[in-house]
Motif scaffolding. Structure first.
Motif, PDB file in Angstrom:
ATOM      1  N   ASP A 208      28.037 -25.821 -43.076  1.00 59.34           N
ATOM      2  CA  ASP A 208      29.072 -26.680 -42.509  1.00 59.34           C
ATOM      3  C   ASP A 208      28.447 -28.005 -42.072  1.00 59.34           C
ATOM      4  O   ASP A 208      27.236 -28.122 -42.001  1.00 59.34           O
ATOM      5  CB  ASP A 208      29.786 -26.013 -41.319  1.00 59.34           C
ATOM      6  N   ARG A 209      29.240 -28.993 -41.856  1.00 57.61           N
ATOM      7  CA  ARG A 209      28.830 -30.290 -41.312  1.00 57.61           C
ATOM      8  C   ARG A 209      27.562 -30.859 -41.964  1.00 57.61           C
ATOM      9  O   ARG A 209      26.546 -31.062 -41.296  1.00 57.61           O
ATOM     10  CB  ARG A 209      28.666 -30.172 -39.801  1.00 57.61           C
ATOM     11  N   PRO A 210      27.607 -31.140 -43.273  1.00 51.02           N
ATOM     12  CA  PRO A 210      26.418 -31.653 -43.968  1.00 51.02           C
ATOM     13  C   PRO A 210      25.843 -32.896 -43.304  1.00 51.02           C
ATOM     14  O   PRO A 210      26.583 -33.780 -42.879  1.00 51.02           O
ATOM     15  CB  PRO A 210      26.931 -31.979 -45.370  1.00 51.02           C
ATOM     16  N   TRP A 211      24.537 -32.921 -43.219  1.00 49.84           N
ATOM     17  CA  TRP A 211      23.768 -34.044 -42.699  1.00 49.84           C
ATOM     18  C   TRP A 211      24.017 -34.346 -41.228  1.00 49.84           C
ATOM     19  O   TRP A 211      23.715 -35.412 -40.743  1.00 49.84           O
ATOM     20  CB  TRP A 211      23.945 -35.297 -43.568  1.00 49.84           C
ATOM     21  N   GLU A 212      24.577 -33.382 -40.492  1.00 45.79           N
ATOM     22  CA  GLU A 212      24.751 -33.556 -39.048  1.00 45.79           C
ATOM     23  C   GLU A 212      23.779 -32.657 -38.307  1.00 45.79           C
ATOM     24  O   GLU A 212      23.531 -31.528 -38.700  1.00 45.79           O
ATOM     25  CB  GLU A 212      26.178 -33.188 -38.613  1.00 45.79           C
ATOM     26  N   TRP A 213      23.243 -33.191 -37.230  1.00 41.82           N
ATOM     27  CA  TRP A 213      22.403 -32.417 -36.332  1.00 41.82           C
ATOM     28  C   TRP A 213      22.991 -32.537 -34.930  1.00 41.82           C
ATOM     29  O   TRP A 213      23.617 -33.558 -34.616  1.00 41.82           O
ATOM     30  CB  TRP A 213      20.970 -32.962 -36.335  1.00 41.82           C
ATOM     31  N   PRO A 214      22.774 -31.517 -34.082  1.00 37.53           N
ATOM     32  CA  PRO A 214      23.271 -31.635 -32.716  1.00 37.53           C
ATOM     33  C   PRO A 214      22.634 -32.821 -32.001  1.00 37.53           C
ATOM     34  O   PRO A 214      21.497 -33.187 -32.275  1.00 37.53           O
ATOM     35  CB  PRO A 214      22.814 -30.328 -32.068  1.00 37.53           C
ATOM     36  N   ALA A 215      23.406 -33.424 -31.096  1.00 35.80           N
ATOM     37  CA  ALA A 215      22.876 -34.523 -30.293  1.00 35.80           C
ATOM     38  C   ALA A 215      21.733 -33.997 -29.426  1.00 35.80           C
ATOM     39  O   ALA A 215      21.801 -32.897 -28.881  1.00 35.80           O
ATOM     40  CB  ALA A 215      23.978 -35.115 -29.433  1.00 35.80           C
ATOM     41  N   TRP A 216      20.684 -34.781 -29.328  1.00 41.98           N
ATOM     42  CA  TRP A 216      19.532 -34.365 -28.522  1.00 41.98           C
ATOM     43  C   TRP A 216      18.854 -35.607 -28.009  1.00 41.98           C
ATOM     44  O   TRP A 216      18.695 -36.592 -28.731  1.00 41.98           O
ATOM     45  CB  TRP A 216      18.557 -33.557 -29.375  1.00 41.98           C
TER      46      TRP A 216
END
Length: 80
Positions: A67-75
């Motif tokens: 799911d959500r290609p090329w997204e990472w959680p905010a950090w």
């Protein structure tokens, strides 16, 4: 395009990115023949090229995102 003698080359992606989770800055990434690894955004493409030097990380047939290609959680630095 190069052909591979691997019989699963048309069925299984070489790289699989697990579902998006907000409790970690990493996403779990599975490399065929190697297993799962937690990767930060800046580590993803270098790791893909380390395991599969000729693979285009943006090839949807070879790199599958759950799911959500090329997204990472905010950090932000300093967060656990």
């Amino acid at each position: 395009m190069t052909s591979h003698t691997n019989s699963s080359s048309t069925e299984e992606p070489l790289v699989r990115v697990a579902e998006f989770r907000t409790d970690s800055r990493y996403r779990l990434v599975h490399f065929q023949g190697e297993g799962w690894k937690p990767l930060a955004p800046e580590e993803f493409e270098p790791e893909v090229h380390h395991h599969f030097p000729d693979l285009d990380p943006r090839d949807p047939a070879r790199v599958h995102w759950d799911d959500r290609p090329w997204e990472w959680p905010a950090w932000r630095p300093g967060e656990a």
